[in-house]
Design a protein around this motif. Structure first.
Motif, PDB file in Angstrom:
ATOM      1  N   ALA A 156       0.859  -1.187   0.000  1.00  0.00           N
ATOM      2  CA  ALA A 156       0.000   0.000   0.000  1.00  0.00           C
ATOM      3  C   ALA A 156       0.895   1.236   0.000  1.00  0.00           C
ATOM      4  O   ALA A 156       2.081   1.162   0.355  1.00  0.00           O
ATOM      5  CB  ALA A 156      -0.886  -0.005   1.237  1.00  0.00           C
ATOM      6  N   PRO A 200      -3.050   3.815   5.056  1.00  0.00           N
ATOM      7  CA  PRO A 200      -2.694   4.100   3.672  1.00  0.00           C
ATOM      8  C   PRO A 200      -2.873   5.580   3.343  1.00  0.00           C
ATOM      9  O   PRO A 200      -3.626   6.286   4.017  1.00  0.00           O
ATOM     10  CB  PRO A 200      -3.674   3.239   2.875  1.00  0.00           C
ATOM     11  CG  PRO A 200      -4.891   3.180   3.754  1.00  0.00           C
ATOM     12  CD  PRO A 200      -4.363   3.140   5.165  1.00  0.00           C
ATOM     13  N   ARG A 231      -3.092   5.210  -6.765  1.00  0.00           N
ATOM     14  CA  ARG A 231      -2.561   4.008  -6.116  1.00  0.00           C
ATOM     15  C   ARG A 231      -2.034   3.020  -7.153  1.00  0.00           C
ATOM     16  O   ARG A 231      -0.956   2.439  -6.996  1.00  0.00           O
ATOM     17  CB  ARG A 231      -3.630   3.346  -5.240  1.00  0.00           C
ATOM     18  CG  ARG A 231      -3.951   4.093  -3.962  1.00  0.00           C
ATOM     19  CD  ARG A 231      -4.683   3.212  -2.972  1.00  0.00           C
ATOM     20  NE  ARG A 231      -5.976   2.749  -3.482  1.00  0.00           N
ATOM     21  CZ  ARG A 231      -7.119   3.397  -3.326  1.00  0.00           C
ATOM     22  NH1 ARG A 231      -7.146   4.552  -2.680  1.00  0.00           N
ATOM     23  NH2 ARG A 231      -8.242   2.903  -3.810  1.00  0.00           N
ATOM     24  N   GLU A 274       0.338  -2.747   6.656  1.00  0.00           N
ATOM     25  CA  GLU A 274      -0.955  -2.334   6.106  1.00  0.00           C
ATOM     26  C   GLU A 274      -1.410  -3.285   5.006  1.00  0.00           C
ATOM     27  O   GLU A 274      -2.606  -3.492   4.796  1.00  0.00           O
ATOM     28  CB  GLU A 274      -0.851  -0.904   5.560  1.00  0.00           C
ATOM     29  CG  GLU A 274      -2.080  -0.387   4.843  1.00  0.00           C
ATOM     30  CD  GLU A 274      -3.298  -0.269   5.750  1.00  0.00           C
ATOM     31  OE1 GLU A 274      -4.429  -0.364   5.234  1.00  0.00           O
ATOM     32  OE2 GLU A 274      -3.135  -0.079   6.978  1.00  0.00           O
TER      33      GLU A 274
END
Length: 349
Positions: free
Chosen positions: A237, A264, A272, A328
């Protein structure tokens, strides 16, 4: 029951990131599963000499902030040589910056035919030398900010005022000065005028004879972590760094508690995915293996995502970005160490 894996944990070293290495090594030692591994701490002093196993262990568990130096009569103790020759399965070189992250220790281990965690000599050297790294990124069409490369011998014969004027025109103001071979934001300064330029150049040349002069970029500081090798890469992430400093310098990373890590990162799905794609491309461009952290500048207002740099042996404390990003992503600190060891043992030396 299968026998344990024997690992030599190198820490300390000659670089200005010596103290960060101690912090990383302490966290790593504590997180390794003692039922799977025998860990042998091996301290390296600031003058580059190996310390004995007994002293190394005491240093790792003390409140010392650096490895005490030793004289040249004992550069490589016999017990360390024996450990490397006969007793270990691999080395985990938790050495940040020059003389550890730059391929030198990797080359030493290659000569001895000893396996190790992380990138090989070539990828480590490219990742450490930001000038070469940026040239390779440019060749591979990886987006990055405008930059110039400056060598000390070239600077010494320039008309400084005229040179600064040319840079201000080509890079814009402010711009940044960075040592080419350094990490943890050491030696970096922001240039606003001729006076800060002269001061910044003098400071950066304390750490390297080659510098990067880089345009300032409007954008959020986003990082990602990469684990794996070849076609099989896992990209974490993304996380965001929010610092009260003008930029994310050494003090902000390791001394100033006001720096905030948001994981995140609050970015769009498109950003992303783009960061994951660029992370893998940059990782492969330098032929990285096992471990790396990628740093980005992200400006979603104009859909701009730029790669800042790759770090082939990032900080590895429990509060460092690399393990936090994978936490994460569902991989715990200890599991991350397991995977790095597994990758290292499978690597072709």
């Amino acid at each position: 029951m299968e026998s344990k894996i024997n690992i030599a944990l190198f820490f300390g070293g000659r670089s200005a990131e010596h103290e960060v290495s101690l912090l990383s090594a302490r966290s790593i030692f504590q997180a390794f599963d003692q039922e799977k591994y025998n860990i042998f701490p091996v301290a390296i002093s600031k003058n580059g000499f190996f310390r004995s196993l007994d002293i190394s262990k005491k240093i790792l568990f003390s409140d010392l902030k650096s490895v005490p130096e030793v004289n040249r009569d004992n550069i490589l103790p016999q017990e360390i040589l024996k450990l490397l020759e006969k007793e270990i399965d691999l080395v985990f070189p938790v050495l940040h910056g020059p003389f550890g992250e730059d391929g030198k220790i990797q080359g030493f281990l290659d000569v001895l035919n000893i396996q190790y965690v992380g990138c090989d000599l070539k990828a480590s050297a490219v990742g450490m030398d930001k000038a070469v790294m940026k040239q390779i990124f440019a060749y591979n069409n990886i987006p990055q900010s405008k930059f110039e490369i400056l060598k000390k011998a070239e600077y010494e014969i320039k008309d400084v005022a005229q040179f600064f004027g040319n840079l201000a025109e080509s890079l814009g103001l402010p711009f940044f000065i960075k040592p080419a071979n350094m990490g943890s934001s050491i030696g970096i300064s922001r240039v606003n005028d001729l006076a800060s330029f002269k001061k910044g150049i003098a400071e950066a040349f304390k750490y390297d004879k080659k510098l990067i002069l880089e345009s300032s970029v409007e954008g959020r500081e986003i990082e990602s972590a990469v684990l794996g090798t070849g076609a099989e890469l896992k990209v974490s992430a993304a996380g965001e760094i929010i610092s009260t400093h003008d930029f994310y310098d050494y003090q902000a990373k390791y001394e100033d508690q006001s720096t905030e890590l948001i994981i995140p990162a609050d970015i769009s799905a498109a950003s992303r995915e783009k960061i994951k794609e660029l992370s893998a491309r940059a990782f492969r461009a330098v032929d990285a293996e096992g471990i790396s952290r990628l740093d980005f500048f992200v400006n979603e207002k104009n859909d701009e995502i730029l790669v800042n740099e790759i770090n082939t042996m990032p900080g590895f404390t429990k509060f460092s970005m690399y393990p936090l990003l994978f936490k994460e992503s569902g991989i715990s600190y200890s599991e991350l160490l397991d995977k790095l060891v597994e990758l290292a043992l499978k690597k072709d030396n």
